[in-house]
Enzyme design. Structure first.
Site, PDB file in Angstrom:
ATOM      1  CG  HIS A 201      -1.944   1.148   1.226  1.00  0.00           C
ATOM      2  ND1 HIS A 201      -2.940   1.346   1.063  1.00  0.00           N
ATOM      3  CD2 HIS A 201      -1.240   2.510   2.736  1.00  0.00           C
ATOM      4  CE1 HIS A 201      -3.449   3.391   1.535  1.00  0.00           C
ATOM      5  NE2 HIS A 201      -2.440   3.420   2.222  1.00  0.00           N
ATOM      6  CD  GLU A 202       1.547   3.199   3.781  1.00  0.00           C
ATOM      7  OE1 GLU A 202       2.088   4.237   3.322  1.00  0.00           O
ATOM      8  OE2 GLU A 202       1.133   3.167   4.055  1.00  0.00           O
ATOM      9  CG  HIS A 205       0.239   6.054  -1.374  1.00  0.00           C
ATOM     10  ND1 HIS A 205      -1.296   6.369  -1.338  1.00  0.00           N
ATOM     11  CD2 HIS A 205      -0.153   5.213   0.572  1.00  0.00           C
ATOM     12  CE1 HIS A 205      -1.928   6.775  -0.549  1.00  0.00           C
ATOM     13  NE2 HIS A 205      -1.061   5.656   0.658  1.00  0.00           N
ATOM     14  CD  GLU A 256      -4.820   6.960   1.848  1.00  0.00           C
ATOM     15  OE1 GLU A 256      -4.255   5.426   2.213  1.00  0.00           O
ATOM     16  OE2 GLU A 256      -3.216   7.418   2.243  1.00  0.00           O
TER      17      GLU A 256
END
Length: 348
Positions: A201-202, A205, A256
């Site tokens: 997920h990070e 980004h 997100e």
């Protein structure tokens, strides 16, 4: 002997009687009502007058100027046309998700912003960074090495910092590949698959260049706040709150969700079980029991995240089966079944 005349204090010629005559002879009638004032006579003279509030006065002035001034109309039209051309020229598609967005920040500029913020982060957590030989650091490095080849994030100089802070349940990746993981989130990850969901997920980004998108938003969001303050006749601070709730926070939640989707495919392609992401957010939901409502937050609610991820699982499973680790996955699942372990569970 003639008698002397008595001194009459209340005689007609007495100054004392004359002084009290209005009160004695002409008393004020009871229940007297003061005379009414007309609306045009209020407030009475001598009182400070408050300015009258004219709602939408700014909008009326702008509309009046639009009607009276051809120069103003021409200038406004040229500005709107130029702004539209500028926005159209800087539209692009987000990698993987394909979302259309406005972005004027190059990857090099984004990396410079990250480098400028890096020193402040290092100073804030100085003395809490675990050594590379620590088991937490080795675990993060192990998972990251499998995710990086699938990230599509090129030109990064990857560096891992694990922060010893059991209260912080967080992790983030800065532009340029600087990875920060707090020890408090590792128990919630419950293994490499859960950690892969967090790091995927990070990293997503940065793959989607969300930092550059946020920088680009600072070009037009203040202008929208000013326009709302002028035409909507609201205070500047209230206009900023409205723009934040109507645009900034929904945009952030959209990023997100996009990172959830890209990260899920990334971890699946790196041979991690995407179903672990569901368990991760279920545990995260328990940890953030008193989180604010979603519309007040920059992140989607964990329950909404779980629902979306469950809808993406078939696509992630397909990505996982098409990857080069298909044989390894099949062997690992057979091994777990032979020893009585469920798929995705730790058996030692």
């Amino acid at each position: 002997m003639p008698s002397k005349p008595h001194l009459n204090l209340l005689s007609r010629a007495s100054p004392l009687r004359t002084a009290f005559r209005p009160h004695i002879l002409q008393p004020r009638p009871p229940f007297s009502v003061p005379p009414k004032r007309l609306a045009s006579q209020w407030p009475p003279s001598g009182y400070p007058q408050r300015p009258r509030y004219n709602r939408f006065n700014n909008a009326r002035n702008v509309y009046s100027l639009w009607q009276r001034s051809p120069t103003f109309r021409s200038g406004t039209g040229i500005a709107i046309l130029a702004g539209g051309v500028f926005i159209y020229a800087n539209l692009e598609r987000v990698p993987v998700s394909g979302r259309l967005r406005f972005n004027v920040c190059s990857p090099e500029t984004e990396a410079r912003f990250g480098q400028a913020a890096l020193q402040g982060v290092l100073q804030e957590f100085s003395g809490k960074v675990l050594p590379p030989s620590h088991p937490y650091s080795r675990q993060v490095n192990r998972v990251l090495q499998r995710l990086i080849p699938q990230s599509g994030y090129e030109g990064a100089e990857w560096d891992i910092k694990v922060i010893h802070d059991d209260e912080q349940k967080n992790a983030f990746v800065m532009p340029g590949g600087k990875v920060f993981v707090f020890s408090g989130i590792l128990p919630i990850c419950a293994g490499d698959d859960g950690l892969a969901a967090v790091l995927g997920h990070e990293i997503a980004h940065q793959t989607a260049h969300h930092t550059a998108e946020k920088i680009s938003q600072q070009l037009y969001i203040p202008l929208l706040s000013i326009a709302l303050a002028v035409f909507g006749d609201v205070s500047g601070q209230f206009a900023q709150i409205l723009i934040d709730l109507a645009l900034s926070r929904p945009f952030s939640r959209s990023m997100e969700s996009e990172a959830d989707f890209i990260g899920l495919l990334m971890m699946a392609q790196a041979c991690y079980d995407p179903r672990a992401a569901v368990g991760l957010w279920e545990r995260m939901a328990k940890a953030e029991e008193y989180a604010p409502p979603q519309f007040l937050s920059t992140h989607p609610a964990s329950k909404n995240r779980i629902t979306r991820i469950q809808g993406w699982l078939p696509q992630a499973e397909e990505k996982r089966s098409e990857s080069q680790c298909r044989a390894t996955i099949s062997y690992g699942e057979e091994f777990k079944k032979a020893f009585g372990g469920g798929v995705g569970e730790e058996i030692w």
